[in-house]
Design an enzyme around this catalytic site. Structure first.
Site, mmCIF file in Angstrom:
data_model
loop_
_atom_site.group_PDB
_atom_site.id
_atom_site.type_symbol
_atom_site.label_atom_id
_atom_site.label_comp_id
_atom_site.label_asym_id
_atom_site.label_seq_id
_atom_site.Cartn_x
_atom_site.Cartn_y
_atom_site.Cartn_z
ATOM 1 N N SER A 93 0.843 -1.195 0.000
ATOM 2 C CA SER A 93 0.000 0.000 0.000
ATOM 3 C C SER A 93 0.876 1.243 0.000
ATOM 4 C CB SER A 93 -0.941 0.003 1.212
ATOM 5 O OG SER A 93 -0.206 0.027 2.406
ATOM 6 N N ASP A 94 0.316 2.292 -0.536
ATOM 7 C CA ASP A 94 1.014 3.569 -0.515
ATOM 8 C C ASP A 94 -0.019 4.680 -0.585
ATOM 9 O OD1 ASP A 94 3.881 4.672 -0.586
ATOM 10 O OD2 ASP A 94 2.775 5.934 -1.995
ATOM 11 N N GLN A 95 0.331 5.808 -0.024
ATOM 12 C CA GLN A 95 -0.578 6.944 -0.023
ATOM 13 C C GLN A 95 0.169 8.188 -0.483
ATOM 14 O OE1 GLN A 95 -2.038 8.738 3.780
ATOM 15 N NE2 GLN A 95 -3.964 7.883 3.037
#
EC number: 3.6.1.-
Length: 193
Positions: free
Chosen positions: A67-69
């Site tokens: 995941s990455d934001q």
């Protein structure tokens, strides 16, 4: 098939733990620098994918969650600050404004090579904050310096926020959980079994 979270974030680990499925968490191997000309959405999706795939060699029969934001304001990507003063400047710039957070998720089945990806979009309007409030917040919440824009919604971070718009409240913490449940189901993992 075991589940691996490619993250050391305790907040992301807490979200995944809510599913009641056994998993382990490991740090991914990933350069988080945006590529030239890459949009915030493209950066988030690419980094989530790279994080998931970076652990494939260690886990040949696993479902790896990456995941990455990436936050966006005025068509500029907002990353993690380099230090306290940069965090102050970021929050001053974001104060009273609406920031769009792109929370990308990748689920990689290392046995089959199947990759599923999704993005949760969250619009966050911050309260108008004084510099003193910002400094007090960052002093009391030093973990915020490891978050995009120095802003977190957990804990004291709620005091920064005026409004949050999202289809999945977990996306703001970096894991679009509703979509992850669907992806896991596509891999034969039934959360409510």
């Amino acid at each position: 098939m075991h589940i691996v979270l490619a993250s050391t974030s305790r907040y992301r680990q807490e979200i995944i733990a809510r599913l009641g499925l056994p998993f382990c968490a490991e740090p991914p191997v990933c350069d988080e620098t945006p590529l030239p000309g890459e949009t915030a959405l493209e950066t988030a999706v690419r980094l989530a994918r790279v994080k998931a795939q970076s652990l494939a060699g260690k886990h040949p029969e696993a479902l790896i969650i990456g995941s990455d934001q990436v936050a966006l304001l005025d068509d500029k990507q907002i990353g993690k600050p380099g230090g306290f003063e940069q965090g102050v400047e970021m929050l001053k710039w974001m104060s009273g404004r609406t920031v769009v957070f792109h929370s990308a998720l990748a689920l990689y089945n290392t046995a089959s090579g199947r990759l599923q990806e999704c993005v949760g979009i969250t619009r966050v309007t911050l309260r108008r904050l004084t510099e003193a409030q910002i400094r007090n917040y960052l002093t009391r919440e030093p973990d915020a310096l490891h978050c995009a824009g120095s802003a977190k919604s957990e804990g004291l971070g709620g005091a920064l926020l005026e409004k949050v718009e999202s289809d999945d409240p977990n996306a703001l913490i970096g894991v679009p959980l509703f979509q992850l449940i669907t992806m896991l189901g596509n891999e034969g993992v039934e959360v409510l079994k």
